[in-house]
Motif scaffolding. Structure first.
Motif, PDB file in Angstrom:
ATOM      1  N   ARG A   1       0.646  -1.318  -0.285  1.00  0.00           N
ATOM      2  CA  ARG A   1      -0.309  -0.047   0.488  1.00  0.00           C
ATOM      3  C   ARG A   1       0.276   1.045  -0.351  1.00  0.00           C
ATOM      4  O   ARG A   1       0.729   2.406  -0.906  1.00  0.00           O
ATOM      5  CB  ARG A   1      -0.846  -0.067   1.653  1.00  0.00           C
ATOM      6  CG  ARG A   1      -2.030  -1.044   1.211  1.00  0.00           C
ATOM      7  CD  ARG A   1      -3.278  -0.251   2.122  1.00  0.00           C
ATOM      8  NE  ARG A   1      -2.462  -0.510   3.442  1.00  0.00           N
ATOM      9  CZ  ARG A   1      -2.548  -1.798   4.317  1.00  0.00           C
ATOM     10  NH1 ARG A   1      -3.284  -3.234   3.823  1.00  0.00           N
ATOM     11  NH2 ARG A   1      -2.615  -1.594   5.632  1.00  0.00           N
TER      12      ARG A   1
ATOM     13  N   ILE B   1      -2.811  -4.275  15.102  1.00  0.00           N
ATOM     14  CA  ILE B   1      -2.902  -3.584  13.658  1.00  0.00           C
ATOM     15  C   ILE B   1      -4.238  -2.673  14.460  1.00  0.00           C
ATOM     16  O   ILE B   1      -5.031  -3.699  14.404  1.00  0.00           O
ATOM     17  CB  ILE B   1      -3.293  -4.581  12.810  1.00  0.00           C
ATOM     18  CG1 ILE B   1      -1.683  -5.412  12.110  1.00  0.00           C
ATOM     19  CG2 ILE B   1      -4.054  -3.809  11.171  1.00  0.00           C
ATOM     20  CD1 ILE B   1      -2.250  -5.824  11.491  1.00  0.00           C
ATOM     21  N   ARG B   2      -4.489  -1.588  14.144  1.00  0.00           N
ATOM     22  CA  ARG B   2      -5.604  -0.766  14.323  1.00  0.00           C
ATOM     23  C   ARG B   2      -6.430  -0.480  13.051  1.00  0.00           C
ATOM     24  O   ARG B   2      -6.009   0.137  12.109  1.00  0.00           O
ATOM     25  CB  ARG B   2      -4.874   0.516  14.861  1.00  0.00           C
ATOM     26  CG  ARG B   2      -4.233   0.076  16.207  1.00  0.00           C
ATOM     27  CD  ARG B   2      -3.704   1.405  17.162  1.00  0.00           C
ATOM     28  NE  ARG B   2      -4.551   2.038  18.229  1.00  0.00           N
ATOM     29  CZ  ARG B   2      -4.553   2.545  18.840  1.00  0.00           C
ATOM     30  NH1 ARG B   2      -3.707   3.702  19.022  1.00  0.00           N
ATOM     31  NH2 ARG B   2      -5.703   3.394  19.344  1.00  0.00           N
ATOM     32  N   LYS B   3      -7.528  -0.422  13.014  1.00  0.00           N
ATOM     33  CA  LYS B   3      -8.620   0.252  12.429  1.00  0.00           C
ATOM     34  C   LYS B   3      -9.284   1.898  12.576  1.00  0.00           C
ATOM     35  O   LYS B   3      -9.548   1.262  14.343  1.00  0.00           O
ATOM     36  CB  LYS B   3      -9.591  -0.485  12.158  1.00  0.00           C
ATOM     37  CG  LYS B   3     -10.012  -0.877  13.087  1.00  0.00           C
ATOM     38  CD  LYS B   3     -11.502  -1.705  12.346  1.00  0.00           C
ATOM     39  CE  LYS B   3     -12.678  -2.419  13.399  1.00  0.00           C
ATOM     40  NZ  LYS B   3     -13.725  -3.519  12.593  1.00  0.00           N
ATOM     41  N   GLN B   4      -9.550   2.383  12.286  1.00  0.00           N
ATOM     42  CA  GLN B   4     -10.559   3.905  12.320  1.00  0.00           C
ATOM     43  C   GLN B   4     -11.986   2.923  12.451  1.00  0.00           C
ATOM     44  O   GLN B   4     -12.455   3.162  11.810  1.00  0.00           O
ATOM     45  CB  GLN B   4     -10.471   4.415  11.742  1.00  0.00           C
ATOM     46  CG  GLN B   4     -10.627   6.133  12.149  1.00  0.00           C
ATOM     47  CD  GLN B   4     -10.061   6.876  10.781  1.00  0.00           C
ATOM     48  OE1 GLN B   4      -9.588   6.528  10.055  1.00  0.00           O
ATOM     49  NE2 GLN B   4     -10.578   8.521  11.759  1.00  0.00           N
ATOM     50  N   THR B   5     -12.520   4.373  14.094  1.00  0.00           N
ATOM     51  CA  THR B   5     -13.858   3.491  13.753  1.00  0.00           C
ATOM     52  C   THR B   5     -14.899   4.505  14.877  1.00  0.00           C
ATOM     53  O   THR B   5     -15.881   5.152  14.497  1.00  0.00           O
ATOM     54  CB  THR B   5     -14.951   2.735  15.561  1.00  0.00           C
ATOM     55  OG1 THR B   5     -13.366   4.034  16.582  1.00  0.00           O
ATOM     56  CG2 THR B   5     -13.280   1.354  15.780  1.00  0.00           C
TER      57      THR B   5
ATOM     58  N   TRP C   1      -9.269   5.445  17.208  1.00  0.00           N
ATOM     59  CA  TRP C   1      -8.603   3.890  16.478  1.00  0.00           C
ATOM     60  C   TRP C   1      -9.031   3.219  17.948  1.00  0.00           C
ATOM     61  O   TRP C   1      -8.856   3.156  19.348  1.00  0.00           O
ATOM     62  CB  TRP C   1      -7.606   3.700  16.644  1.00  0.00           C
ATOM     63  CG  TRP C   1      -7.294   5.159  14.931  1.00  0.00           C
ATOM     64  CD1 TRP C   1      -7.043   6.707  15.180  1.00  0.00           C
ATOM     65  CD2 TRP C   1      -6.528   5.003  14.375  1.00  0.00           C
ATOM     66  NE1 TRP C   1      -7.082   7.224  14.168  1.00  0.00           N
ATOM     67  CE2 TRP C   1      -6.650   6.186  13.084  1.00  0.00           C
ATOM     68  CE3 TRP C   1      -6.260   3.802  13.371  1.00  0.00           C
ATOM     69  CZ2 TRP C   1      -6.384   6.763  12.011  1.00  0.00           C
ATOM     70  CZ3 TRP C   1      -6.451   3.828  12.025  1.00  0.00           C
ATOM     71  CH2 TRP C   1      -6.351   5.365  11.004  1.00  0.00           C
TER      72      TRP C   1
ATOM     73  N   ASN D   1      -7.899  -1.779  18.354  1.00  0.00           N
ATOM     74  CA  ASN D   1      -6.793  -2.700  18.289  1.00  0.00           C
ATOM     75  C   ASN D   1      -7.638  -3.486  17.201  1.00  0.00           C
ATOM     76  O   ASN D   1      -8.483  -3.963  17.827  1.00  0.00           O
ATOM     77  CB  ASN D   1      -6.397  -3.348  19.545  1.00  0.00           C
ATOM     78  CG  ASN D   1      -5.129  -2.779  19.949  1.00  0.00           C
ATOM     79  OD1 ASN D   1      -4.543  -1.608  19.244  1.00  0.00           O
ATOM     80  ND2 ASN D   1      -5.029  -3.085  21.535  1.00  0.00           N
ATOM     81  N   SER D   2      -7.232  -3.727  16.260  1.00  0.00           N
ATOM     82  CA  SER D   2      -8.294  -4.759  15.277  1.00  0.00           C
ATOM     83  C   SER D   2      -7.712  -6.037  15.439  1.00  0.00           C
ATOM     84  O   SER D   2      -8.336  -6.968  15.224  1.00  0.00           O
ATOM     85  CB  SER D   2      -8.414  -4.608  13.867  1.00  0.00           C
ATOM     86  OG  SER D   2      -8.912  -5.317  13.242  1.00  0.00           O
TER      87      SER D   2
ATOM     88  N   GLU E   1       5.552   2.339   9.958  1.00  0.00           N
ATOM     89  CA  GLU E   1       4.140   1.662  10.546  1.00  0.00           C
ATOM     90  C   GLU E   1       4.889   2.339  11.917  1.00  0.00           C
ATOM     91  O   GLU E   1       3.700   2.672  13.507  1.00  0.00           O
ATOM     92  CB  GLU E   1       4.008   0.643  10.756  1.00  0.00           C
ATOM     93  CG  GLU E   1       3.064   0.082   9.208  1.00  0.00           C
ATOM     94  CD  GLU E   1       3.304  -1.871  10.255  1.00  0.00           C
ATOM     95  OE1 GLU E   1       2.136  -1.940   9.460  1.00  0.00           O
ATOM     96  OE2 GLU E   1       4.136  -2.143  10.061  1.00  0.00           O
TER      97      GLU E   1
END
Length: 433
Positions: free
Chosen positions: A134, A329-333, A338, A340-341, A351
């Motif tokens: 990416r 690995i984090r994702k935005q909510t 953010w 932890n995913s 990173e």
């Protein structure tokens, strides 16, 4: 070929002034003719070349320098027109030959093919999309695919095209420029391997010269040799930042391995659980993917017991082929939120950019200290410990030539000190006079 060409004198303005209105020709070689089309208000240079079966292809090049001085672009002298004619015919022939091998390739097509290859490779290795892919795609899309360079045919690329493109990168940080150029080089070199007939014979030289990295701008890290005290502060600060941000030791372990091995991030992220050999106090480090295929894919690096103990929590009870170093690995909510995913292997140095800046600040190191300083420090430490350069190179997956090139000052200073230490005094005071 057609009947014998009737040649005209075209080399000077005065000679062309005496010609009648209309087209006049001069042979540059048996199949290329430079023409001059005289009009009432000056003339134009034209070129034609032989296609076979009594057929020619003809085009206009530029205005002749009859009324205004030659500028090499809009107005051409006879000599400039001759070169332009040969260059044009050369490109036409290359395009015809390349077209036989398939559609003509642009820089954009080459980049997209390269990114597709990387995606397939990374999916095969890691089973899914990666941050590395990416990041490369983002850099190339933003800075190359949106530029005029993307629409250039590989067949027509010249060094000046790269120079013009690089002038647009002046606002980028040196390390960002280096990563971008390396991505572009990789894409173009991949195109050469797969489409040899669709690029010019000197394509690799053009890419090498056009994308040559300005070492003084990107090699600041080579001056960032850390003292033992600074190195210790980095490790302590990494543990501190790791705990403060609830990173479960992931950041601390990555920094420890970087400092202990001097390996590249891209190598360390590919280590697996079985890479740790505690009974032999060593790590089996994957070789980089730089350069040609290498017969030996891993090599050993000796480490101390404290590093073994640091890595113990991520080796206990895990499968030998699992990634050694992972992180959350984090994702935005939501906006600014953010969570932890899932846990997964590190993919890219970016990173840890934010955490690294925090480490540098907490350790009291100069702004701009980069993670690569850990690698430079490792190499410097071995050089000053009298380790043979060949061994230093092998332990850092590098060549002797590159070590000597990039660390010449350190090597020279150390040799001078070694020579001074073994110098023998030959004349004593009582021998004088």
């Amino acid at each position: 070929m057609s009947r014998t060409l009737k040649e005209s004198r075209l080399t000077t303005k005065n000679a062309r002034l005496k010609l009648d209105l209309g087209q006049h020709w001069r042979s540059l070689d048996p199949s290329i003719h430079l023409g001059y089309r005289k009009g009432k208000r000056g003339g134009f240079w034209i070129v034609r070349y032989y296609l076979g079966a009594e057929r020619y292809k003809q085009t206009t090049l530029a205005k002749a320098d009859d009324l205004l001085p030659a500028d090499g672009t809009e107005f051409l002298s006879f000599e400039q027109a001759s070169r332009a004619a040969k260059d044009y015919v050369g490109r036409q022939i290359k395009e015809r030959l390349a077209a036989v091998a398939g559609p003509l390739l642009t820089v954009e097509v080459a980049i997209n093919e390269y990114l597709q290859m990387r995606e397939i490779r990374e999916n095969a290795i890691h089973g899914g999309s990666t941050g590395t892919k990416r990041d490369a795609r983002s850099r190339l899309r933003k800075h190359v695919l949106s530029s005029d360079l993307a629409r250039r045919l590989l067949l027509d690329l010249e060094v000046e095209h790269f120079v013009k493109w690089r002038q647009q990168l002046s606002g980028l940080a040196p390390q960002s420029i280096k990563r971008l150029i390396n991505d572009l080089k990789a894409a173009l070199n991949f195109a050469v391997r797969n489409h040899r007939k669709q690029v010019a014979a000197d394509f690799e030289r053009v890419v090498r010269d056009g994308l040559k990295i300005d070492e003084p701008n990107i090699s600041q890290g080579r001056q960032q040799i850390l003292t033992p005290d600074q190195l210790l502060k980095i490790i302590v600060s990494a543990a501190k930042i790791d705990k403060a941000q609830s990173l479960h030791g992931d950041l601390h372990r990555m920094v420890v391995v970087m400092a202990a091995t001097g390996a590249r991030f891209s190598q360390i992220r590919r280590m697996v659980v079985s890479s740790v050999q505690p009974e032999r106090k060593r790590l089996m480090m994957p070789k980089s993917r730089k350069g040609a295929n290498k017969a030996v894919q891993i090599y050993p690096i000796s480490i101390t017991q404290d590093v073994i103990e640091c890595l113990f929590p991520v080796t206990k009870g895990r499968s030998p082929d699992e990634p050694l170093l992972e992180h959350w690995i984090r994702k935005q909510t939501g906006f600014g939120k953010w969570v932890n995913s899932a846990r997964g292997a590190w993919k890219n140095p970016s990173e840890m950019d934010g955490e690294w800046k925090a480490i540098v600040a907490d350790a009291g190191l100069p702004d701009g200290t980069i993670p690569y300083a850990l690698r430079h420090t490792s190499i410097h430490r071995m050089i000053t410990a009298n380790m043979p350069i060949r061994t230093v190179a092998a332990l850092h997956d590098n060549s002797v030539a590159m070590i000597e090139k990039n660390y010449t000052a350190f090597i020279t200073d150390h040799i001078d000190q070694m020579a001074a230490d073994i110098a023998v005094q030959l004349i004593y005071p009582d021998q004088s006079g």
